[in-house]
Scaffold this motif. Sequence first.
Motif, PDB file in Angstrom:
ATOM      1  N   ARG A 283       6.578  -7.816  -7.009  1.00 17.40           N
ATOM      2  CA  ARG A 283       6.720  -7.650  -5.503  1.00 17.40           C
ATOM      3  C   ARG A 283       6.956  -8.941  -4.991  1.00 17.40           C
ATOM      4  NH1 ARG A 283       6.874  -4.289  -1.280  1.00 17.40           N
ATOM      5  NH2 ARG A 283       6.464  -2.565  -2.587  1.00 17.40           N
ATOM      6  N   ARG A 284       7.924  -9.371  -4.154  1.00 17.44           N
ATOM      7  CA  ARG A 284       8.305 -10.907  -3.479  1.00 17.44           C
ATOM      8  C   ARG A 284       7.142 -10.730  -2.220  1.00 17.44           C
ATOM      9  NH1 ARG A 284       9.858 -10.615  -7.995  1.00 17.44           N
ATOM     10  NH2 ARG A 284      12.097 -11.409  -8.503  1.00 17.44           N
TER      11      ARG A 284
ATOM     12  N   THR B 166       0.954  -1.084   0.097  1.00 13.95           N
ATOM     13  CA  THR B 166       0.009  -0.151   0.038  1.00 13.95           C
ATOM     14  C   THR B 166       0.767   1.349  -0.148  1.00 13.95           C
ATOM     15  OG1 THR B 166      -0.031   0.205   2.507  1.00 13.95           O
ATOM     16  CG2 THR B 166      -1.659  -1.110   1.160  1.00 13.95           C
ATOM     17  N   LEU B 167       2.165   1.033   0.179  1.00 16.76           N
ATOM     18  CA  LEU B 167       2.952   2.379   0.321  1.00 16.76           C
ATOM     19  C   LEU B 167       3.187   2.664  -1.235  1.00 16.76           C
ATOM     20  CD1 LEU B 167       4.832   4.093   1.651  1.00 16.76           C
ATOM     21  CD2 LEU B 167       7.003   2.554   1.190  1.00 16.76           C
TER      22      LEU B 167
ATOM     23  N   GLY C 202      11.182  -3.373  -4.310  1.00 17.05           N
ATOM     24  CA  GLY C 202       9.987  -3.195  -3.451  1.00 17.05           C
ATOM     25  C   GLY C 202      10.452  -3.143  -1.825  1.00 17.05           C
ATOM     26  N   GLY C 203      11.696  -3.916  -1.635  1.00 14.04           N
ATOM     27  CA  GLY C 203      12.111  -3.749  -0.240  1.00 14.04           C
ATOM     28  C   GLY C 203      11.825  -4.998   0.485  1.00 14.04           C
TER      29      GLY C 203
ATOM     30  N   PRO D 293      15.756   4.689  -9.150  1.00 13.43           N
ATOM     31  CA  PRO D 293      15.319   5.815  -8.014  1.00 13.43           C
ATOM     32  C   PRO D 293      14.149   5.729  -7.532  1.00 13.43           C
ATOM     33  CG  PRO D 293      15.073   6.907  -9.986  1.00 13.43           C
ATOM     34  CD  PRO D 293      15.642   5.550 -10.674  1.00 13.43           C
ATOM     35  N   VAL D 294      13.101   5.168  -8.189  1.00  9.35           N
ATOM     36  CA  VAL D 294      11.798   4.799  -7.333  1.00  9.35           C
ATOM     37  C   VAL D 294      11.847   3.855  -6.140  1.00  9.35           C
ATOM     38  CG1 VAL D 294       9.269   4.123  -7.402  1.00  9.35           C
ATOM     39  CG2 VAL D 294      10.467   5.782  -9.205  1.00  9.35           C
ATOM     40  N   ALA D 295      12.590   2.798  -6.503  1.00  8.69           N
ATOM     41  CA  ALA D 295      12.954   1.586  -5.549  1.00  8.69           C
ATOM     42  C   ALA D 295      13.777   2.193  -4.623  1.00  8.69           C
ATOM     43  CB  ALA D 295      13.663   0.352  -6.352  1.00  8.69           C
TER      44      ALA D 295
END
Length: 414
Positions: A40-41, A33-34, A122-123, A143-145
């Motif tokens: 995305r894992r 939701t961020l 996505g971290g 840069p978005v990541a």
Amino acid sequence: MAGRKLIEVALPLEAINRESAREKSIRHGHPSTLHLWWARRPLAAARAVLFAQLVDDPSARPEEFPTEEDQRRERERLHDLIERLVVWENTRDEKLLAEARAEIQKSTDGNPPPILDPFAGGGTIPLEAQRLGLEAHASDLNPVAVLINKALIEIPPKFANQPPVFPGLADTKQDWRGAEGLAADVRAYGQWMRDEAEKRIGHLYPKAQLPDGTESDVIAWIWARTVRCPNPACGIEMPLVRSWWLGKKKGKEAYIVPSVVSSKGGRHVVYSIGHDPAAAPTATNDGTVGRVGARCVACDASVPLAYIRDQGQAGALSANLMACVVEGNRRRIYLTQDDSHEEMARIPRPPGVPDGEMPPAAPSFRVQAYGMKKYVDLFTARQLAALVTLAELVPNIQGLVGFRLWESLSRRLC
């Protein structure tokens, strides 16, 4: 030689897969939701894999588990721990997490290796490494990541267990744990910025009138870019639309129906909302734009992409409002275009907007061919007004916080 790790022998895959699939329906508090991020894992899978690749399989410690039966029982105990660990509702269970961290410390002689993820996206991996008490390092070429990772795994630990700084907020609670203070600040300052922005540009975002006469907030305005049909016998401003569909959920189907009408100003397209599944767009008539060109809704002429690009380069592309998406009672309501809403959006471009040039060409980003040469060309004037307003409000936060506290916060972030 180091013995085998748990991941090399066996994992409770059924539980891991089940919880990974269930994450797709979890919204509150989930990193998805961020910011939406492709590929995305699942957090559950990353948590299980990180744990299992650091924890020894019982067969690696024959001095503790000499028989196969002893090893089987210990392996089942570790599997039970993983099965509890992957459940979303347990992600804040400190007792369970302490148990998992203790197992990792035991298998790594109290010195677990740092986790490195050079393409963190996505971290997911660095976030779960932190949750398991591991040192995490992450980066990405996008840069978005990088921004997502900063917001998700770098900034929150710096404010852990700290009270919020928004005026008067810290006194509303005695014990601020984890990122609660930071989260409270984000909500408070976000609401302050929204309220201040509404004072300045709220008139540009009018409410929509529902069929029962009441008003409601507009979630989105659906526009169509248009180009003049090259057919001399037609010449209509034809919409360029990939799909007419607004919502395909069974029982709540909604789609746009274009119609051509004549008036004193000539022929033009008007839009209505359809809900009948039997009359819904199909693969053969959904939208007007394809891979090789477009189709005119009035005369059915085929229009090559080269013509559309030439018109874009000449600044001849326009846009029409097709529909409004309105907030209803636990559902979205789709309304036809409103002339007053369309006029409200046609404002002059705000002054002082950065007008840097985009690269002449880029993979998967070819809007330059349609005459969009500057970054500002990607936004409507109303969107630019909102962005400029928000950018102007950010420095005002320093006045709310106070200069000394602002300096302290800045040093903590550096």
